[in-house]
Design a protein around this motif. Sequence first.
Motif, PDB file in Angstrom:
ATOM      1  N   LYS A  15       0.924  -1.203  -0.044  1.00  0.00           N
ATOM      2  CA  LYS A  15      -0.055   0.003  -0.109  1.00  0.00           C
ATOM      3  C   LYS A  15       0.939   1.379  -0.013  1.00  0.00           C
ATOM      4  CE  LYS A  15      -3.099   1.339   3.497  1.00  0.00           C
ATOM      5  NZ  LYS A  15      -2.695   2.256   4.231  1.00  0.00           N
ATOM      6  N   LYS A  16       0.596   2.339  -0.840  1.00  0.00           N
ATOM      7  CA  LYS A  16       1.224   3.408  -0.938  1.00  0.00           C
ATOM      8  C   LYS A  16       1.314   3.955   0.389  1.00  0.00           C
ATOM      9  CE  LYS A  16       0.113   7.228  -3.553  1.00  0.00           C
ATOM     10  NZ  LYS A  16       0.128   8.445  -2.458  1.00  0.00           N
ATOM     11  N   VAL A  18       0.486   6.816   3.075  1.00  0.00           N
ATOM     12  CA  VAL A  18      -0.547   8.062   3.092  1.00  0.00           C
ATOM     13  C   VAL A  18       0.315   9.076   3.152  1.00  0.00           C
ATOM     14  CG1 VAL A  18      -2.301   8.934   4.485  1.00  0.00           C
ATOM     15  CG2 VAL A  18      -2.254   6.425   4.660  1.00  0.00           C
ATOM     16  N   LEU A  20       3.024   9.887   1.543  1.00  0.00           N
ATOM     17  CA  LEU A  20       3.593  10.042   0.224  1.00  0.00           C
ATOM     18  C   LEU A  20       2.344  10.562  -0.557  1.00  0.00           C
ATOM     19  CD1 LEU A  20       6.284   9.946  -1.331  1.00  0.00           C
ATOM     20  CD2 LEU A  20       5.592   7.739  -2.156  1.00  0.00           C
ATOM     21  N   ASN A  21       1.971  11.909  -0.742  1.00  0.00           N
ATOM     22  CA  ASN A  21       0.994  12.436  -1.121  1.00  0.00           C
ATOM     23  C   ASN A  21       0.778  11.988  -3.039  1.00  0.00           C
ATOM     24  OD1 ASN A  21       2.200  14.424  -2.540  1.00  0.00           O
ATOM     25  ND2 ASN A  21       2.010  15.698  -0.985  1.00  0.00           N
ATOM     26  N   ASP A  22      -0.147  12.388  -3.630  1.00  0.00           N
ATOM     27  CA  ASP A  22      -0.432  12.162  -4.877  1.00  0.00           C
ATOM     28  C   ASP A  22       0.024  13.199  -5.812  1.00  0.00           C
ATOM     29  OD1 ASP A  22      -1.749   9.789  -4.228  1.00  0.00           O
ATOM     30  OD2 ASP A  22      -3.654  10.488  -4.362  1.00  0.00           O
ATOM     31  N   ASN A  23       0.805  14.339  -5.319  1.00  0.00           N
ATOM     32  CA  ASN A  23       1.571  15.212  -6.410  1.00  0.00           C
ATOM     33  C   ASN A  23       2.367  14.407  -7.365  1.00  0.00           C
ATOM     34  OD1 ASN A  23       0.094  17.362  -5.076  1.00  0.00           O
ATOM     35  ND2 ASN A  23       1.885  17.883  -3.847  1.00  0.00           N
ATOM     36  N   THR A  24       2.381  14.810  -8.368  1.00  0.00           N
ATOM     37  CA  THR A  24       3.432  14.211  -9.630  1.00  0.00           C
ATOM     38  C   THR A  24       4.870  14.805  -9.213  1.00  0.00           C
ATOM     39  OG1 THR A  24       1.587  14.328 -11.142  1.00  0.00           O
ATOM     40  CG2 THR A  24       3.751  13.891 -11.956  1.00  0.00           C
ATOM     41  N   LYS A  38       9.772   7.508  -0.802  1.00  0.00           N
ATOM     42  CA  LYS A  38       8.789   6.734  -0.150  1.00  0.00           C
ATOM     43  C   LYS A  38       9.161   5.990   1.104  1.00  0.00           C
ATOM     44  CE  LYS A  38       8.412   2.450  -1.670  1.00  0.00           C
ATOM     45  NZ  LYS A  38       8.483   0.985  -1.939  1.00  0.00           N
ATOM     46  N   TYR A  68       5.930  16.542  -1.607  1.00  0.00           N
ATOM     47  CA  TYR A  68       5.717  15.271  -1.650  1.00  0.00           C
ATOM     48  C   TYR A  68       5.447  14.472  -0.544  1.00  0.00           C
ATOM     49  CZ  TYR A  68       7.940  16.294  -6.138  1.00  0.00           C
ATOM     50  OH  TYR A  68       8.311  17.199  -7.239  1.00  0.00           O
ATOM     51  N   ASP A  70       3.657  14.599   3.196  1.00  0.00           N
ATOM     52  CA  ASP A  70       2.725  15.350   4.154  1.00  0.00           C
ATOM     53  C   ASP A  70       3.181  15.244   5.518  1.00  0.00           C
ATOM     54  OD1 ASP A  70       1.365  16.301   1.974  1.00  0.00           O
ATOM     55  OD2 ASP A  70      -0.196  14.636   2.259  1.00  0.00           O
TER      56      ASP A  70
END
Length: 254
Positions: A15-16, A18, A20-24, A38, A68, A70
């Motif tokens: 599972k990624k 949490v 580590l957000n979804d920003n590219t 990560k 990236y 949080d």
Amino acid sequence: MTREEIIKPENLVYKKPVLLNDNTMHYCPGCSHGVVHKLIAEVIEEMGLEDKAVGVSPVGCAVFMYNYLDIDCQEAAHGRAPAVATAIKRLWPDRLVFTYQGDGDLACIGTAETIHALNRGENITIIFINNAIYGMTGGQMAPTTLLGMKTATCPYGRDAKIHGYPLHMTEIAATLEGTAYVTRQSVQTVAAIRKAKKAIRKAFENSMAGKGSNLVEIVSTCNSGWKMSPVAANKWMEENMFPYYPLGDLKDKE
Ligand SMILES: Cc1ncc(C[n+]2csc(CCOP(=O)(O)OP(=O)(O)O)c2C)c(N)n1
Ligand code: SF4
């Protein structure tokens, strides 16, 4: 199998994190920075320190680390991250304080700050991304550039007579009385990533337990700066960087 069956907790293998957000990410494909981000997110989550972690970001490709992860972050001037981390940790001793720095930032511009913070035994962790080059600014020679390695500022290869020898910062750190844990890792294979994660965890635990300074070097690739594909860069790193920067723990006070 339905999607619901696949995502049952007992079937979950990855599972990624949490944090580590979804920003590219702006990193080049194949760059080591993203993998290390990560791992940091995973370790902080596993230690339950989401609200206590403070990262100090460098100048270099990881300058946007705070976009990236949080967690609370503070940007430092080039090379000064260990000094900034010192202040934060002394003001908030219950926080997990770490710096994240490239080799140009840590081993050239910030050599003094790095050595003195480690020697003072500040209860921080320094994550040192050694890709043997100044990635962000176009691939100039760094103190860690290998002899013979071609860069934008030594196009004929690093020559000891002109440029001196590659700097072994991690070996220097291991000789300092203030350091508790000093290790050199990498992230080019799954096994290496697991070991690097364990090392980051140990360093963070030491920082929280007040055992002294911790340095985790990650021997890394800069495939863009090296002008190689990600796969070729990993191979080049294994063949050329590892003999000069051997992996493993250099110091563990425990
Ligand atoms: C005092 C100062 N000197 C030089 C620069 C220009 N500069 C910005 S990033 C960088 C290189 C960073 O390289 P490194 O720390 O190895 O990180 P990487 O980009 O490879 O991750 C340099 C020289 C600057 N911003 N400030
Ligand atoms: S220039 Fe190098 S260090 Fe920077 S993001 Fe690209 S591969 Fe990574």
